[in-house]
Design an enzyme around this catalytic site. Structure first.
Site, mmCIF file in Angstrom:
data_model
loop_
_atom_site.group_PDB
_atom_site.id
_atom_site.type_symbol
_atom_site.label_atom_id
_atom_site.label_comp_id
_atom_site.label_asym_id
_atom_site.label_seq_id
_atom_site.Cartn_x
_atom_site.Cartn_y
_atom_site.Cartn_z
ATOM 1 N N ASP A 79 17.140 -8.819 9.043
ATOM 2 C CA ASP A 79 16.657 -8.250 7.780
ATOM 3 C C ASP A 79 17.798 -7.666 6.961
ATOM 4 O O ASP A 79 18.911 -7.464 7.452
ATOM 5 C CB ASP A 79 15.599 -7.184 8.035
ATOM 6 C CG ASP A 79 16.105 -6.050 8.925
ATOM 7 O OD1 ASP A 79 16.896 -6.325 9.855
ATOM 8 O OD2 ASP A 79 15.717 -4.885 8.701
ATOM 9 N N GLU A 146 15.703 -3.953 11.457
ATOM 10 C CA GLU A 146 16.774 -2.996 11.748
ATOM 11 C C GLU A 146 16.895 -1.936 10.669
ATOM 12 O O GLU A 146 17.095 -0.753 10.957
ATOM 13 C CB GLU A 146 18.105 -3.750 11.909
ATOM 14 C CG GLU A 146 19.239 -2.907 12.468
ATOM 15 C CD GLU A 146 20.126 -2.282 11.399
ATOM 16 O OE1 GLU A 146 21.061 -1.561 11.759
ATOM 17 O OE2 GLU A 146 19.873 -2.520 10.198
#
Length: 480
Positions: A79, A146
């Site tokens: 991400d 994350e």
């Protein structure tokens, strides 16, 4: 569309990174980019495994002659932070990024670039697709979510991994090897205020703050970048008869807030004086803020407000903003002066229809050292009648200067580039600490090419650091 001057070498890495910039991948929405990886693995004939959280491991056998070498985990997150300037029309859930090359840097048009951690992901995939790479057996680990709290790593099924060596490719300064990172946690705060109708004779205004640099609340917290929340609170303090109606500042817990708005009412005739006060505040702030914040603007325009907090609660909220800690709180006594031991980011403030929401996160190397800060914040919450919801924390990665993998990396770096690398710990929440807690036997080293402005619309990747980063990665794997 790929820029005409888009970098070409190493070809596999740059092509995969370009594809990453064309696939939307906000936190918790990694399905499309994960499918890109699954398709590549399927085409290459490699086995994959995914846990219930969505973390993915691709198993790549060792190349000829390296089949029996120790297995190495290559770890990155899928991400990216999604931040843009207010004048940029861009939907991070659907739109590809528009890339730009300028003065040796690759960036995006007024949005984050996602080099954090997309360039590391691209390097990992290139290890799989480039037939010239000599490598031991690899476990390519791609975690999810994350950037919004390391959720993927926290919920990782570590039984998918067998390697005892790990290379994390999520740091942002070339010629530096990292062997430690901060842990962290945070809170969400809320409370309700009563509202009252605005007096007919009152003036109604909207204050907009923009032009601050913003940035990563870990690796840039020592730069003393301006906080839009703090400046907004300071700017409103001088308004006579102030009654706050709404506030909207900040985008994520790990981003230093760079812009926002507040609507309010004040005594009739006060607007002209308030504009002068704001201009004086802007001039003072530019005088002490770093050069990156020199474009600071404070714009006051007339608006319409129907209901607001009363004067007492409005001042109480400004007091909360003033009292809430923000920034570096302690520096490391042994490492270089820019290594922060403890920090806190006052990240998000919202006020809408009398409902207050505030979010803050803190980082530490030694959690015990952060306890006084935690107690201070929770004392403020009690004093201001805030409801507190703790966020899930994550452990730090304690530096190990005796690591064999570190020594191997240092020797190789000196051989390839003529000098030993800087060995550092980073005041940011790498997933290494979590993964180390799940696999205590793993020896970890982290490095990457140079990235600046992460978590902000100025995020950019230094192009000429990518090639040596790639060569170092390849050679390190060849020697394991």
């Amino acid at each position: 569309m790929k820029p005409a001057n888009y970098p070409q070498q190493p070809s596999h890495l740059w092509e995969h990174f370009y594809q990453f910039t064309q696939i939307p991948r906000p936190s918790k929405q990694e399905t499309a980019v994960r499918q890109y990886l699954l398709d590549l693995a399927d085409k290459s004939g490699h086995r994959c495994q995914m846990d219930t959280e969505g973390n993915l491991v691709i198993y790549v056998p060792g190349s000829s002659g390296k089949e029996a070498s120790p297995t190495v985990i290559i770890q990155n997150h899928l991400d990216m932070v999604t931040v843009k300037t207010t004048d940029r029309e861009h939907n991070f859930e659907t739109d590809p990024l528009t890339l730009q090359v300028c003065d040796g840097w690759l960036g995006a048009d007024r949005t984050t670039l996602g080099a954090d951690n997309g360039v590391g992901c691209a390097a990992a995939i290139a290890l799989m697709t480039d037939p010239e790479v000599v490598h031991p057996p690899l476990e390519l680990l791609f975690t999810v979510d994350e950037e919004t709290g390391l959720g993927g790593a926290l919920n990782l099924d570590a039984s998918m991994l067998t390697g005892t060596l790990m290379l994390n490719l999520d740091t942002e300064d070339w010629h530096e090897l990292y062997i430690g990172c901060a842990g962290g946690a945070g809170w969400q705060f809320s409370r309700s205020f009563s509202q009252e109708q605005v007096a007919r004779e009152a003036e109604c205004w909207q204050l907009t703050i923009r032009g601050l640099a913003g940035g990563h609340s870990g690796i840039q917290i020592h730069e003393q970048l301006g906080s839009a929340i703090k400046l907004l609170g300071e700017g409103l303090r001088g308004a006579p008869g102030l009654q706050l109606a709404s506030i909207d500042v900040g985008v994520a817990h790990n981003v230093i807030p760079r812009e926002g708005t507040a609507t309010f009412v004040c005594d009739a005739g006060a607007g002209a004086a308030l504009k002068q006060q704001l201009e004086a505040l802007r001039e003072r702030a530019v005088g002490y803020l770093p050069a990156a914040d020199s474009e600071l603007e404070m714009e006051l325009v007339a608006t319409r407000v129907d209901a607001s907090l009363d004067e007492v609660d409005s001042m109480r909220l400004l007091d909360l903003i003033a009292a809430f800690p923000h920034g570096a709180q302690a520096y490391n006594l042994e490492q270089p002066a820019d290594l922060v031991d403890i920090s806190i980011n006052l990240a998000i403030l919202r006020l809408e229809q009398g409902e207050l929401y505030l979010e803050s996160s803190y980082r530490f190397f030694n959690e015990d050292q952060s306890l006084p800060l935690q107690h201070s914040v929770l004392a403020l919450a009690r004093a201001f009648d805030l409801e507190v919801t703790p966020d899930v924390g994550y452990p730090g990665w304690q530096p190990d200067f005796t690591s064999p993998l570190l020594e191997q990396g240092c020797v190789l770096h000196e051989k390839m580039f003529g000098h030993r690398p800087a060995v550092k710990a980073i005041h940011a929440g790498l997933e290494c600490g979590i993964l180390k807690s799940k696999k205590p036997d793993v020896d970890i080293l982290s490095f990457g090419p140079t990235i600046r402005g992460a978590h902000s619309p100025t995020e950019r990747l230094q192009i000429d650091t990518v090639e040596p980063f790639w060569q170092f990665l390849k050679q390190l794997l060849a020697e394991i």
